[in-house]
Write a protein that holds these residues in place. Sequence first.
Motif, PDB file in Angstrom:
ATOM      1  N   VAL A 136       0.929  -1.152   0.108  1.00  0.00           N
ATOM      2  CA  VAL A 136       0.070  -0.001  -0.013  1.00  0.00           C
ATOM      3  C   VAL A 136       0.656   1.183  -0.230  1.00  0.00           C
ATOM      4  CG1 VAL A 136      -1.734   1.329   1.470  1.00  0.00           C
ATOM      5  CG2 VAL A 136      -1.969  -1.206   1.009  1.00  0.00           C
ATOM      6  N   LEU A 137       2.001   1.317   0.843  1.00  0.00           N
ATOM      7  CA  LEU A 137       2.782   2.383   0.867  1.00  0.00           C
ATOM      8  C   LEU A 137       3.550   2.509  -0.447  1.00  0.00           C
ATOM      9  CD1 LEU A 137       4.319   1.581   4.375  1.00  0.00           C
ATOM     10  CD2 LEU A 137       2.884   3.620   3.861  1.00  0.00           C
ATOM     11  N   ARG A 138       3.921   1.477  -1.093  1.00  0.00           N
ATOM     12  CA  ARG A 138       4.534   1.846  -2.429  1.00  0.00           C
ATOM     13  C   ARG A 138       3.975   2.274  -3.405  1.00  0.00           C
ATOM     14  NH1 ARG A 138       8.211  -2.628  -1.143  1.00  0.00           N
ATOM     15  NH2 ARG A 138       6.558  -4.182  -1.460  1.00  0.00           N
ATOM     16  N   ARG A 139       2.446   1.755  -3.297  1.00  0.00           N
ATOM     17  CA  ARG A 139       1.504   2.433  -4.494  1.00  0.00           C
ATOM     18  C   ARG A 139       1.226   3.922  -4.062  1.00  0.00           C
ATOM     19  NH1 ARG A 139      -3.502  -1.276  -4.185  1.00  0.00           N
ATOM     20  NH2 ARG A 139      -4.319  -0.110  -5.874  1.00  0.00           N
ATOM     21  N   ILE A 140       0.951   4.255  -3.014  1.00  0.00           N
ATOM     22  CA  ILE A 140       0.968   5.623  -2.467  1.00  0.00           C
ATOM     23  C   ILE A 140       1.980   6.632  -3.105  1.00  0.00           C
ATOM     24  CG2 ILE A 140       0.894   7.244  -0.623  1.00  0.00           C
ATOM     25  CD1 ILE A 140      -0.422   5.122   1.115  1.00  0.00           C
ATOM     26  N   VAL A 141       2.910   6.163  -2.832  1.00  0.00           N
ATOM     27  CA  VAL A 141       4.209   6.744  -3.353  1.00  0.00           C
ATOM     28  C   VAL A 141       4.383   6.870  -4.926  1.00  0.00           C
ATOM     29  CG1 VAL A 141       6.986   6.896  -3.310  1.00  0.00           C
ATOM     30  CG2 VAL A 141       5.678   6.456  -1.331  1.00  0.00           C
ATOM     31  N   ASP A 142       4.015   5.521  -5.557  1.00  0.00           N
ATOM     32  CA  ASP A 142       3.896   5.607  -6.908  1.00  0.00           C
ATOM     33  C   ASP A 142       2.996   6.676  -7.584  1.00  0.00           C
ATOM     34  OD1 ASP A 142       5.907   3.581  -7.219  1.00  0.00           O
ATOM     35  OD2 ASP A 142       4.235   2.025  -7.361  1.00  0.00           O
ATOM     36  N   HIS A 143       1.754   6.993  -6.858  1.00  0.00           N
ATOM     37  CA  HIS A 143       0.810   7.719  -7.429  1.00  0.00           C
ATOM     38  C   HIS A 143       1.502   9.288  -7.342  1.00  0.00           C
ATOM     39  CE1 HIS A 143      -2.390   5.153  -8.584  1.00  0.00           C
ATOM     40  NE2 HIS A 143      -2.288   4.710  -7.322  1.00  0.00           N
ATOM     41  N   ALA A 144       2.518   9.422  -6.571  1.00  0.00           N
ATOM     42  CA  ALA A 144       2.914  10.972  -6.339  1.00  0.00           C
ATOM     43  C   ALA A 144       4.029  11.127  -7.388  1.00  0.00           C
ATOM     44  CB  ALA A 144       3.730  11.063  -4.915  1.00  0.00           C
ATOM     45  N   GLU A 145       4.418  10.170  -8.073  1.00  0.00           N
ATOM     46  CA  GLU A 145       5.336  10.379  -9.377  1.00  0.00           C
ATOM     47  C   GLU A 145       6.447  11.328  -8.855  1.00  0.00           C
ATOM     48  OE1 GLU A 145       2.642  11.888 -12.210  1.00  0.00           O
ATOM     49  OE2 GLU A 145       1.592   9.862 -12.668  1.00  0.00           O
ATOM     50  N   LEU A 146       7.228  10.934  -7.846  1.00  0.00           N
ATOM     51  CA  LEU A 146       8.481  11.803  -7.434  1.00  0.00           C
ATOM     52  C   LEU A 146       9.555  11.469  -8.301  1.00  0.00           C
ATOM     53  CD1 LEU A 146       7.767  11.146  -3.537  1.00  0.00           C
ATOM     54  CD2 LEU A 146       6.980  12.916  -4.889  1.00  0.00           C
ATOM     55  N   THR A 147      10.379  12.165  -8.260  1.00  0.00           N
ATOM     56  CA  THR A 147      11.825  11.746  -8.769  1.00  0.00           C
ATOM     57  C   THR A 147      12.866  12.480  -7.982  1.00  0.00           C
ATOM     58  OG1 THR A 147      12.079  14.210  -9.768  1.00  0.00           O
ATOM     59  CG2 THR A 147      10.812  12.622 -11.139  1.00  0.00           C
ATOM     60  N   ALA A 186       6.633   4.924   8.817  1.00  0.00           N
ATOM     61  CA  ALA A 186       6.271   4.016   7.736  1.00  0.00           C
ATOM     62  C   ALA A 186       6.257   4.491   6.386  1.00  0.00           C
ATOM     63  CB  ALA A 186       5.084   3.456   7.997  1.00  0.00           C
ATOM     64  N   LEU A 187       5.593   5.668   5.951  1.00  0.00           N
ATOM     65  CA  LEU A 187       5.620   6.250   4.831  1.00  0.00           C
ATOM     66  C   LEU A 187       6.655   7.162   4.400  1.00  0.00           C
ATOM     67  CD1 LEU A 187       3.916   7.036   2.077  1.00  0.00           C
ATOM     68  CD2 LEU A 187       2.760   8.613   3.413  1.00  0.00           C
ATOM     69  N   THR A 188       7.282   7.762   5.445  1.00  0.00           N
ATOM     70  CA  THR A 188       8.486   8.599   5.426  1.00  0.00           C
ATOM     71  C   THR A 188       9.521   7.937   4.638  1.00  0.00           C
ATOM     72  OG1 THR A 188       7.591   9.128   7.613  1.00  0.00           O
ATOM     73  CG2 THR A 188       9.436  10.219   6.728  1.00  0.00           C
ATOM     74  N   GLU A 189       9.777   6.426   5.146  1.00  0.00           N
ATOM     75  CA  GLU A 189      10.825   5.605   4.754  1.00  0.00           C
ATOM     76  C   GLU A 189      10.578   5.604   3.288  1.00  0.00           C
ATOM     77  OE1 GLU A 189      12.622   1.532   6.270  1.00  0.00           O
ATOM     78  OE2 GLU A 189      10.662   1.348   5.911  1.00  0.00           O
ATOM     79  N   HIS A 190       9.639   5.326   2.764  1.00  0.00           N
ATOM     80  CA  HIS A 190       9.550   4.910   1.338  1.00  0.00           C
ATOM     81  C   HIS A 190       9.440   6.304   0.516  1.00  0.00           C
ATOM     82  CE1 HIS A 190       8.062   0.699   1.167  1.00  0.00           C
ATOM     83  NE2 HIS A 190       7.812   0.979   2.326  1.00  0.00           N
ATOM     84  N   LEU A 191       9.234   7.549   1.077  1.00  0.00           N
ATOM     85  CA  LEU A 191       9.304   8.798   0.373  1.00  0.00           C
ATOM     86  C   LEU A 191      10.660   9.151   0.257  1.00  0.00           C
ATOM     87  CD1 LEU A 191       6.202  10.825   2.404  1.00  0.00           C
ATOM     88  CD2 LEU A 191       6.448  10.112  -0.221  1.00  0.00           C
ATOM     89  N   ALA A 192      11.515   8.807   1.255  1.00  0.00           N
ATOM     90  CA  ALA A 192      12.675   9.159   1.440  1.00  0.00           C
ATOM     91  C   ALA A 192      13.546   8.430   0.429  1.00  0.00           C
ATOM     92  CB  ALA A 192      13.511   8.914   2.907  1.00  0.00           C
ATOM     93  N   LYS A 193      13.262   7.296   0.061  1.00  0.00           N
ATOM     94  CA  LYS A 193      13.793   6.394  -1.002  1.00  0.00           C
ATOM     95  C   LYS A 193      13.629   7.103  -2.378  1.00  0.00           C
ATOM     96  CE  LYS A 193      13.654   1.965   1.638  1.00  0.00           C
ATOM     97  NZ  LYS A 193      13.108   0.909   1.735  1.00  0.00           N
ATOM     98  N   SER A 194      12.522   7.864  -2.527  1.00  0.00           N
ATOM     99  CA  SER A 194      12.172   7.926  -3.773  1.00  0.00           C
ATOM    100  C   SER A 194      12.264   9.777  -4.130  1.00  0.00           C
ATOM    101  CB  SER A 194      10.485   7.894  -4.075  1.00  0.00           C
ATOM    102  OG  SER A 194      10.325   6.573  -3.905  1.00  0.00           O
ATOM    103  N   ALA A 195      12.537  10.533  -3.243  1.00  0.00           N
ATOM    104  CA  ALA A 195      12.645  12.150  -3.388  1.00  0.00           C
ATOM    105  C   ALA A 195      13.890  12.533  -3.117  1.00  0.00           C
ATOM    106  CB  ALA A 195      11.502  12.661  -2.441  1.00  0.00           C
ATOM    107  N   ASN A 196      13.996  13.813  -3.097  1.00  0.00           N
ATOM    108  CA  ASN A 196      15.332  14.384  -2.837  1.00  0.00           C
ATOM    109  C   ASN A 196      15.283  14.667  -1.359  1.00  0.00           C
ATOM    110  OD1 ASN A 196      16.976  16.836  -2.157  1.00  0.00           O
ATOM    111  ND2 ASN A 196      17.553  16.663  -4.503  1.00  0.00           N
ATOM    112  N   LYS A 197      14.093  15.227  -0.825  1.00  0.00           N
ATOM    113  CA  LYS A 197      14.001  15.749   0.454  1.00  0.00           C
ATOM    114  C   LYS A 197      12.737  15.424   1.045  1.00  0.00           C
ATOM    115  CE  LYS A 197      15.505  18.925   3.757  1.00  0.00           C
ATOM    116  NZ  LYS A 197      15.995  20.328   4.382  1.00  0.00           N
TER     117      LYS A 197
END
Length: 291
Positions: free
Chosen positions: A36-47, A61-72
């Motif tokens: 679920v967390l991965r899918r949320i992050v996918d929908h944000a289309e981060l680079t 939990a979500l912060t960790e997945h965001l940190a892997k996908s975003a600059n900050k």
Amino acid sequence: MNKDIATPNRTRAILEKYGFSFKKSLGQNFLIDTNVLRRIVDHAELTEESGVIEIGPGIGALTEHLAKSANKVVSFEIDQRLLPVLQETLSIYDNVKIIHSDFLKANIELVIQEEFGEMKDLMVVANLPYYVTTPIIMKLLTEQIPIRGIVVMLQKEVADRMTAAAGTKDYGSLSIAVQYYTKAEKVMTVPKTVFVPQPNVDSAVIRLTRRDDPVVNVENEDHLFTIVRASFAQRRKTILNNLVNQLPNGKQKKEVIEEALKSANIDPKRRGETLAIEEFALLSNILLELF
């Protein structure tokens, strides 16, 4: 140990280690499903160029997945008890900043200047505390915070209202306010079983993509939303009745209101929920001149 925070075992271990008890008043429901967390992050289309604002990180939990996908990632956490937890769970990520603050009281413009500098692509991604979902989203939209969009988990019922079309039972002033500023989509529904503790309601994730310009042109935004709120004050009443009863001096100006509805080509017997946002905009502009 499993690197992912959001597994049932790891979550339980973290909560036990810190003797953490959930506060109902803060609407704390932590996600325990990495898919679920991965899918949320996918929908944000981060680079790698993206900055993310998160509200209510919980144990990260979500912060960790965001940190892997975003600059900050900059996360706002109101509960002081979670600060040492987050310090531990997110210690390996040097691109995360936790701000101990009530998001609704924070100066977001200032935080963006200080934390994101020249970054052009900003998103809000969060598993929102359900009791403050609407105020948070309205703050983000009405304060003209420079974000590309919002991807958030919220109560399914509220997601339905934010994305509803004219003429449906969920359509109301919240639908119009959100859709005035954004393109609103419900991108997934989420079962109760992926949370600890399980909430009493079903959840959904919505994506709100900021429009370059509002969907309609109005002379005065505040006036538009005054007209919209008045039109939905009592859903079973006609738009004429609602406007007469709700607008200042409405009873004395009934004829003016009837005239405005006629000019906008709106049958006074219609209910507010049948009017598209374009019709509200036209009516608002006409009433602004006549009132």
